[in-house]
Design a protein around this motif. Structure first.
Motif, mmCIF file in Angstrom:
data_model
loop_
_atom_site.group_PDB
_atom_site.id
_atom_site.type_symbol
_atom_site.label_atom_id
_atom_site.label_comp_id
_atom_site.label_asym_id
_atom_site.label_seq_id
_atom_site.Cartn_x
_atom_site.Cartn_y
_atom_site.Cartn_z
ATOM 1 N N GLU A 139 19.900 -10.609 -25.528
ATOM 2 C CA GLU A 139 21.251 -10.990 -25.941
ATOM 3 C C GLU A 139 21.629 -12.353 -25.365
ATOM 4 N N LYS A 140 21.229 -12.605 -24.118
ATOM 5 C CA LYS A 140 21.494 -13.903 -23.485
ATOM 6 C C LYS A 140 20.769 -15.015 -24.237
ATOM 7 N N ILE A 141 19.522 -14.751 -24.623
ATOM 8 C CA ILE A 141 18.733 -15.749 -25.363
ATOM 9 C C ILE A 141 19.389 -16.053 -26.704
ATOM 10 N N VAL A 142 19.778 -15.013 -27.425
ATOM 11 C CA VAL A 142 20.426 -15.210 -28.726
ATOM 12 C C VAL A 142 21.727 -15.995 -28.556
ATOM 13 N N ALA A 143 22.513 -15.648 -27.545
ATOM 14 C CA ALA A 143 23.790 -16.343 -27.307
ATOM 15 C C ALA A 143 23.550 -17.816 -26.975
ATOM 16 N N GLU A 144 22.544 -18.097 -26.150
ATOM 17 C CA GLU A 144 22.259 -19.496 -25.789
ATOM 18 C C GLU A 144 21.759 -20.290 -26.991
ATOM 19 N N MET A 145 20.925 -19.668 -27.823
ATOM 20 C CA MET A 145 20.424 -20.370 -28.999
ATOM 21 C C MET A 145 21.548 -20.578 -30.021
ATOM 22 N N ASP A 146 22.430 -19.593 -30.155
ATOM 23 C CA ASP A 146 23.586 -19.765 -31.036
ATOM 24 C C ASP A 146 24.460 -20.925 -30.549
ATOM 25 N N GLN A 147 24.627 -21.032 -29.233
ATOM 26 C CA GLN A 147 25.412 -22.127 -28.669
ATOM 27 C C GLN A 147 24.732 -23.471 -28.927
#
Length: 197
Positions: A139-147
């Motif tokens: 979830e952290k990876i997805v959030a960082e890539m979305d950012q």
């Protein structure tokens, strides 16, 4: 005489820019043909012309390359974090297996059933912990890539690149990815041919 030279230089600069604009527009039109037809239909002549205009001085190429470099570093960092977590989990599981083997070797037979029940519970607890930590990491990876995507959209919008603005609409993001692909292919072609400004 100096005023005449200045006007003449301005005219030749304008002519060079116009020639470069036509060249870029022609190249973009050729590259668009490689995209899926649904995206080809959404890329009007005006959009391609505006994109060619934005690419004239090469600044957009530099911005896109900088954004790609940042994205690759971010992806590498996130991958390394995930690998580190995976290694930590593997070590925890190995330690638990070792601890369980030692306990089984020293266990009295009348306590064996209780020990196995406790060990099963410890295994299940560790499995749940690993699952939860991996999910949180993902979830952290997805959030960082979305950012990163939002940061890239913002940067390209501020640079005046047509078609770029902050959005989370998957179709619009895909369209922007196709525009980036066009920019990168054109940059690569110009780098190979040596025609970058």
């Amino acid at each position: 005489m100096d005023a005449y030279c200045s006007v003449s230089d301005d005219q030749s600069d304008a002519a060079r820019q116009q020639e470069r604009h036509y060249y870029l527009l022609s190249e973009l039109q050729a590259l668009v043909k490689d995209l899926p037809s649904s995206f080809q239909q959404r890329l009007s002549y005006t959009t391609l012309s505006d994109l060619a205009q934005a690419l004239i001085d090469g600044t957009v190429y530099e911005i896109v390359q900088g954004l790609l470099d940042i994205q690759h570093l971010t992806e590498k960092n996130l991958y390394n974090q995930r690998q580190k977590l995976h290694s930590e989990h593997r070590a925890l599981k190995q330690d638990l297996v070792r601890k369980h083997k030692q306990a089984l070797q020293t266990c009295k037979s009348h306590n064996l059933a209780v020990l196995k029940t406790n060990q099963r519970a410890e295994n299940e607890a560790l499995d749940q912990r690993v699952k939860d930590e991996q999910r949180m990491m993902d979830e952290k990876i997805v959030a960082e890539m979305d950012q990163k995507v939002l940061d890239q959209q913002n940067t390209l919008e501020k640079a005046g690149v047509p078609g770029f603005y902050i959005t989370t609409n998957p179709q619009e993001v895909m369209m922007q990815m196709n525009l980036l692909e066009l920019i990168l292919k054109l940059q690569q072609k110009e780098t190979v041919s040596g025609s970058l400004p």
